[in-house]
Structure formats: C-alpha cells, structure tokens
Design an enzyme around this catalytic site. Structure first.
Site, mmCIF file in Angstrom:
data_model
loop_
_atom_site.group_PDB
_atom_site.id
_atom_site.type_symbol
_atom_site.label_atom_id
_atom_site.label_comp_id
_atom_site.label_asym_id
_atom_site.label_seq_id
_atom_site.Cartn_x
_atom_site.Cartn_y
_atom_site.Cartn_z
ATOM 1 C CB SER A 251 8.821 -1.897 3.400
ATOM 2 O OG SER A 251 8.553 -3.294 3.356
ATOM 3 C CE1 TYR B 117 3.698 -0.789 3.283
ATOM 4 C CE2 TYR B 117 5.052 -2.627 2.512
ATOM 5 C CZ TYR B 117 4.798 -1.619 3.428
ATOM 6 O OH TYR B 117 5.661 -1.432 4.483
#
Length: 364
Positions: A186, A214
């Site tokens: 990501s 995350y």
C-alpha cells in the site's frame, strides 16, 4: 531518539502524507493509459496461489488468472464461498471451457493454518510459479486487537503470516522458477515507521492507532521483502515484488463515525474500483520485463525489492524503506515471531528439515 532524528522523522512523515494525498488525487490520470481489464497473456501450465481470493481485489485477480488459463489455487478462509464463485465463473464461461481452480483453506490470523497450508501444497510436489499475497486487513478506527497467536492483528495478517507463507513455499517456488512472490502492499507505507522491538504497539511511546498499525505493517512487509530478495541466490530465479493497487473503494469505513464515513465517501470519485486495483498485481505477475528489472535491483549494493505502482510501472517506495539497519532488524524479528531460525532460507533451499513452533516439522 535525539531531537534531530525526531525532526527528520516528522519531515519524512509530512512528505509521506503529501505524496499519499497527491498520488490518490491524480491516480486515475496516471493510470489512464491502462486497459480495463488489463490484458493478460495465455497462462496455461502456470500454477498460481492467491490469498483472499473471494472478494475485492483478490477476487478480480483470481478471476482474471483463471480465465487466462492458469491453474488457480484460492487460499481462503471461506471455502464454501470459494466453491460457489467457481460454479458462477464456470456458468459464465462463453466457450464452456473448464477452469482449473482448486480451493485450500487459509486463515492468516492463525499461524498454524499458514503452516498447514504450506505443508499441503508442498506435499503435492508441484511447481509454484506465482504466489500473490493479497489478503490483508485495515480496521479503520477500531481498537487494538490481538490474534490467538498473541500478535496485533494488522502486523500478523498483513505481514507476519504472508512472510511465513512465502518462506515455507520456497521449495515449490524453486521448482517453478522463474517464479514470483507478489505482495499486495500500500502507498500508505510512506507514512509508516517500524519499531522492530515493539511491533505489537504495547508501549506508550508507540501508542496504537489503526492507521499507524496498518501503515507500519506495510512498511515492515516491504523491508522484509527486500531482505528476502537479497538473500535468495540468483540461481533460484525467485523474484520478490511489492505492488500498490492505488486507493480502492472498499467497505473498510463501515465502522467509522457517520461524519468521517461521509467524508470518505466523497473521495470515491478519485478512487479505483476493484478491477482497476487489481492491475498492478496482475502486471507484476505476468510482465516479462519486470523480471529483468528485479535482476537489476538485486545487483545493487543494497537492493530494495521491486515496487510497482498503481500505474503498472516501477516506482520508488518511501525513504524509510531504504533503511538497511531497520530492514535487517525487521527480518530477524519477523523470523523470531513466526518461529523460524535466522538461516531458514538457506536450510530450505538445501533441503534440510526446519522446525516451526506453529506446526509440525517441515521436511523437504
């Protein structure tokens, strides 16, 4: 940490947010040259494993690989749903050509499940050409949670479990060389920092938020991937890549407060759908020139693994991803957490028996 280091980290963090914002707003422009869906070459005789293949980006990846002739293994928690999807795919086939798809259970929140999956696949003695570690979580706004193995859920599902799976499947990947390990990363890794001594966010100094967990898990994945690529001998012809799908419309905001959910929905105009988000992984899995690029990176003194952007081109990850010292720390801590010895790659490639605390012995 001294004042100068703290200032540098804040500067990099702000630069990361600027890059994240700009690339999200303009991602559709940067990717306008790409076809939808991304055309794939014939993949007959190619064995692929895709984790999290029953929804979102993973479903799109799995569908296109299977329809291009690959033998697909859906590595999923919900095996019943996977079988239903296969039946649906088969009914929708224009030429009634049978698809080659298998389903194996895999739960990344349970490391014993990862070990069992690898044992089942390796026991088949089949070559593995493409492993796509797609499955992951982002529990936006949720409180800190831990898996049954005792690890913070983001770090286990997004990093520890895929790392363990990749290592344990090396025998099959070696048989399938030239082969590829593709990690769904990501762009949010650019705002992440990894404390290898506190990857569970247990100290006040490293206070937990879902965003920090995350982004840090994705940066840890990138660092681990770089070390794995560096350690793998060139003659194994196993290539490690990280890809970022772009900002993709998902249901991760369902637990957000109403006002934040509304603001997030307004961003949908700039976001990709799942099919568009699948393109970078499919490109990394099938493009011939990508392997040449991986080889060029490996020849560098400190090679950071190939990073493919949502526009299906090579790009550079964050500055922190080039932190060699932290990368080695992440490598060692990851192996410790998943219960593998530091020389596990050499042992596996030499066919030696390895011991993993989360499952029965692996004998290759």
């Amino acid at each position: 940490m001294d004042t100068s280091s703290t200032g540098l980290r804040w500067t990099e963090w702000l630069q990361g947010w600027l890059r994240l914002t700009c690339e999200t707003l303009f991602q559709k422009i940067h990717a306008k040259h790409l076809q939808e869906p991304l055309p794939l070459p014939p993949l007959n005789g190619i064995n692929c494993i895709v984790t999290g293949a029953t929804s979102g980006i993973g479903l799109e990846i799995a569908t296109q690989l299977a329809e291009s002739g690959a033998h697909l293994v859906m590595a999923v928690r919900n095996t019943n749903l996977a079988h239903q999807l296969i039946q649906k795919w088969q009914r929708n086939q224009i030429d009634s050509r049978p698809l080659s798809v298998d389903v194996l259970e895999l739960d990344l929140s349970y490391l014993e499940s990862v070990v069992k999956f690898a044992q089942v696949w390796n026991s088949k003695s089949k070559p593995l050409h493409i492993l796509i570690n797609n499955a992951g979580i982002y529990s936006i706004g949720q409180p800190q949670k831990f898996t049954k193995d005792g690890y913070e859920t983001h770090i286990q599902v997004n990093h520890l479990a895929p790392a363990l799976l990749s290592i344990l499947l090396l025998p099959s990947l070696k048989r399938g060389s030239p082969s590829r390990i593709i990690n769904m990363n990501s762009l949010m890794h650019v705002i992440g920092f990894v404390d290898s001594q506190d990857m569970n966010f247990l100290t006040k100094k490293n206070k937990f938020t879902s965003r920090k967990a995350y982004s840090s898990s994705k940066l840890a994945q990138l660092m681990f991937s770089s070390i794995l690529q560096k350690i793998l001998p060139a003659d194994t012809n196993i290539h490690v890549l990280c890809v970022e799908p772009g900002a993709v419309r998902t249901n991760v905001t369902r637990d957000l407060p109403r006002i934040l959910n509304i603001l997030y929905q307004q961003m949908f105009f700039f976001m990709f759908d799942a099919q568009q988000g699948s393109r970078s992984a499919l490109f990394a899995a099938t493009d011939v020139d990508v392997l040449k690029y991986c080889g060029e990176l490996k020849a560098e003194e400190w090679p950071v693994c190939a990073f493919i952007g949502c526009h299906c081109g090579t790009t550079k990850p964050s500055k922190e991803a080039y932190n060699e010292r932290t990368s080695h720390q992440v490598w060692e801590k990851t192996l410790e957490m998943v219960g593998l010895p530091t020389d596990v790659v050499d042992m596996i490639l030499q066919g030696k028996e390895i011991h993993c605390r989360y499952g029965a012995n692996e004998d290759h």
